[in-house]
Design an enzyme around this catalytic site. Structure first.
Site, mmCIF file in Angstrom:
data_model
loop_
_atom_site.group_PDB
_atom_site.id
_atom_site.type_symbol
_atom_site.label_atom_id
_atom_site.label_comp_id
_atom_site.label_asym_id
_atom_site.label_seq_id
_atom_site.Cartn_x
_atom_site.Cartn_y
_atom_site.Cartn_z
ATOM 1 N N HIS A 141 -13.368 -7.624 -3.374
ATOM 2 C CA HIS A 141 -13.642 -8.124 -4.476
ATOM 3 C C HIS A 141 -15.134 -8.438 -5.403
ATOM 4 C CE1 HIS A 141 -9.917 -11.210 -5.263
ATOM 5 N NE2 HIS A 141 -9.895 -10.743 -3.565
ATOM 6 N N ASP A 163 -15.729 -14.250 -10.221
ATOM 7 C CA ASP A 163 -14.180 -13.816 -9.998
ATOM 8 C C ASP A 163 -13.134 -15.193 -9.991
ATOM 9 O OD1 ASP A 163 -13.143 -12.052 -7.728
ATOM 10 O OD2 ASP A 163 -11.749 -13.975 -7.926
HETATM 11 C C1 UDX Z 1 -7.474 -6.501 -1.028
HETATM 12 C C2 UDX Z 1 -6.473 -6.817 -1.702
HETATM 13 O O1 UDX Z 1 -6.834 -5.950 -2.885
HETATM 14 C C3 UDX Z 1 -7.266 -7.229 -3.090
HETATM 15 O O2 UDX Z 1 -6.627 -8.219 -4.537
HETATM 16 C C4 UDX Z 1 -7.344 -9.015 -2.785
HETATM 17 O O3 UDX Z 1 -7.199 -10.291 -3.331
HETATM 18 C C5 UDX Z 1 -7.269 -9.265 -1.180
HETATM 19 O O4 UDX Z 1 -6.862 -8.222 0.309
HETATM 20 P P1 UDX Z 1 -8.607 -4.834 0.456
HETATM 21 O O5 UDX Z 1 -8.129 -5.452 1.863
HETATM 22 O O6 UDX Z 1 -10.182 -5.196 0.731
HETATM 23 O O7 UDX Z 1 -8.059 -5.969 -0.848
HETATM 24 O O8 UDX Z 1 -8.404 -3.409 -0.154
HETATM 25 P P2 UDX Z 1 -8.891 -3.014 -1.849
HETATM 26 O O9 UDX Z 1 -8.821 -3.997 -2.317
HETATM 27 O O10 UDX Z 1 -8.477 -1.370 -1.640
HETATM 28 O O11 UDX Z 1 -10.707 -2.508 -1.490
HETATM 29 C C6 UDX Z 1 -10.859 -2.202 0.068
HETATM 30 C C7 UDX Z 1 -12.619 -1.440 -0.615
HETATM 31 O O12 UDX Z 1 -12.489 -1.485 0.350
HETATM 32 C C8 UDX Z 1 -12.330 -0.213 -1.857
HETATM 33 O O13 UDX Z 1 -12.958 -0.700 -3.127
HETATM 34 C C9 UDX Z 1 -12.135 0.559 -0.291
HETATM 35 O O14 UDX Z 1 -13.015 1.477 -1.492
HETATM 36 C C10 UDX Z 1 -13.801 0.834 0.748
HETATM 37 N N1 UDX Z 1 -13.415 0.604 2.100
HETATM 38 C C11 UDX Z 1 -12.379 0.393 2.493
HETATM 39 C C12 UDX Z 1 -14.756 1.406 2.687
HETATM 40 O O15 UDX Z 1 -15.657 1.522 1.731
HETATM 41 N N2 UDX Z 1 -14.321 2.267 3.558
HETATM 42 C C13 UDX Z 1 -13.288 1.589 4.182
HETATM 43 O O16 UDX Z 1 -12.628 2.751 5.088
HETATM 44 C C14 UDX Z 1 -11.924 0.741 3.330
#
Ligand code: UDX
Length: 466
Positions: A26, A126
């Site tokens: 988020h 948000d």
């Molecule tokens: C998830 C859902 O997408 C979100 O809508 C919900 O509310 C909470 O769970 P998350 O698990 O954090 O969130 O995944 P994602 O939405 O893919 O976001 C992860 C972020 O972390 C991405 O922007 C990604 O680029 C970043 N990331 C991930 C890194 O910078 N490094 C990593 O090694 C892995």
């Protein structure tokens, strides 16, 4: 306070306040939106943030920061569970609204009483921060809402009461594969779910999101017109809002990475990727929250090793939930020497943009999905919870740029999935081609007159008119 935003015809630059939910998935899109508003329109930005998962102001010298008391009890914070934190944070803020109003008021008023300092036009929150919207209302500060999930996901939230009335929810094991004709192509199992928070908690969080969205002065969704045309059209009919904009993928609109990663990103993997052939590497990451047990972890490790394909695997510190330190199995490192790299946290956007990366095994968080789409990288989907099930459904069924790895995590299945995507067979090649077509659509929506670029311009005009 009223005087701060009462600036009709005032030539001073305007300030926008932004308040992300303090979770990685988020924070990132909100900071990208802030970056785009700042870079494109010269708007000044104040970031409101909590102590829980606090942001580091030193990494964003161009923005001003104001801390808002979050009131999340230490026990809830320690679980890191998103649904629990959202409910606790809103409850605490509603119990002492004057604390939130005080923080908002200090963010609205120019910090140094400098005549030239920009004044606040609006607050972008948000969609999980209903308590903040209520506090802003009392101050006469208009709120806009950023939905960090897909348009399809928001439609599903709006339909939640209907899904209960019709008996799709709560889930019944026997109905998991039943289609939900009101929300094609979703099936019951694709509806928003979590394995760790109760159904009632989920229901409350969703009810709050829909209230926040219905009350806002304008909605920004991190998607783009060509990706979800039908869903956006239906949403515009279902929600009677002054403005509903699809301005994503937001990470492509701000010129640099945001520096909002809560964990240190290990850039050594980029040097390693430089040594690998084009399109050869599978990037494996399950986002910031998804977890597995140590048995599954071992199966993933051997599945990747046995596939024979190069891979870059992110093993976050709390990825494996039943142990403090995840142990790679004996013999694994020797088995993958030279073609496998394991790191704790990646600069994911740079990784996906790297020419060596040809596939992404993802949990289908919406940011990860959009980041993959933005670089034309096809996906193996292993959705875990919340909106990830429906994101995976769209990846497989609607866009055809990946497939779901279902069922128990078992090394043979993992190996087969990796080979299917990366092994040069027809199915994988077709997914790669479709991913490239989608990538071009992303590029189009971002160019001079593209839909998302235009949406940001409309957003700025609208903000300045508030
Ligand atoms: C998830 C859902 O997408 C979100 O809508 C919900 O509310 C909470 O769970 P998350 O698990 O954090 O969130 O995944 P994602 O939405 O893919 O976001 C992860 C972020 O972390 C991405 O922007 C990604 O680029 C970043 N990331 C991930 C890194 O910078 N490094 C990593 O090694 C892995």
């Amino acid at each position: 306070v009223q005087g701060v935003r009462d600036g009709g015809g005032d030539p001073r630059p305007r300030r926008v306040l932004v308040f992300p939910l303090p979770f990685q998935g988020h924070i990132d899109p909100m900071m990208h939106l802030a970056g785009a508003l700042h870079a494109r329109a010269g708007l000044a930005v104040t970031v409101l943030h909590t102590r829980f998962n606090a942001l580091d102001p030193a990494r964003h010298p161009e923005f001003r920061f104001v801390e808002v008391p979050d009131g999340v009890p230490a026990g809830v914070a320690a679980t890191g569970r998103i649904i629990d934190v959202i409910l606790a944070m809103n409850a605490a803020m509603e119990a002492s609204p004057e604390a939130v109003r005080g923080a908002l008021a200090s963010a609205m008023i120019a910090e140094d009483e400098d005549e030239e300092a920009p004044h606040a036009a609006c607050l972008v929150i948000d969609s999980n921060l209903l308590a903040v919207q209520r506090a802003a209302e009392k101050l006469g500060l208009p709120t806009m809402v950023l939905r960090t999930g897909s348009a399809a996901c928001l439609r599903c939230f709006l339909a939640y009461p209907m899904l209960h009335d019709k008996g799709y929810l709560p889930f019944q094991e026997s109905q998991l594969y039943m289609p939900v004709p009101e929300l094609p192509p979703l099936r019951v199992r694709d509806l928003f779910q979590t394995k760790i928070s109760s159904h009632e908690m989920v229901r409350e969080v969703i009810a709050r999101i829909t209230e926040t969205v219905r009350n806002c002065s304008g909605l920004i969704i991190n998607t783009f017109e060509a990706l979800e045309p039908d869903e956006l059209q239906k949403l515009r009919g279902e929600l009677d809002l002054p403005l509903l904009l699809a301005a994503g993928p937001l990470h492509k609109l701000s010129s640099k990475t945001t520096g909002s990663s809560l964990l240190d990103q290990d850039y050594s993997c980029i040097e390693w990727l430089d040594t690998q052939p084009p399109g050869s590497v599978l990037y494996v990451s399950f986002g910031s929250l998804a977890a597995m047990d140590s048995g599954e972890f071992v199966e993933v490790a051997w599945g990747l090793a046995n596939s024979g394909h190069p891979f870059l695997w992110v093993v976050r510190p709390n990825l494996v939930q039943d142990t403090d330190i995840a142990q790679l199995p004996d013999g694994f490192e020797d088995a993958v020497k030279g073609r496998g790299m394991v790191i704790q946290w990646a600069p994911q956007q740079e990784v996906l943009a790297h020419r060596a990366v040809g596939g992404f095994w993802t949990h289908c968080g919406w940011n990860s999905t959009l980041e993959s789409v933005g670089e034309g990288v096809p996906m193996i989907c292993r959705p875990n919870a919340v909106d990830q099930m429906m994101n995976a459904r769209y990846v497989e069924e609607v866009w055809g740029v990946g497939f779901e790895l279902e069922g128990e995590l078992e090394r043979g299945e993992v190996e087969g999935a990796v080979r299917k995507l990366m092994g040069g067979g027809r199915e994988g090649a077709e997914m790669t081609e479709r991913a490239e077509v989608l990538r071009r659509k992303v590029a189009e929506c971002l160019d001079g007159s593209g839909s998302s670029r235009t949406a940001i311009d409309m957003l700025v005009d609208y903000m300045l008119s508030l």
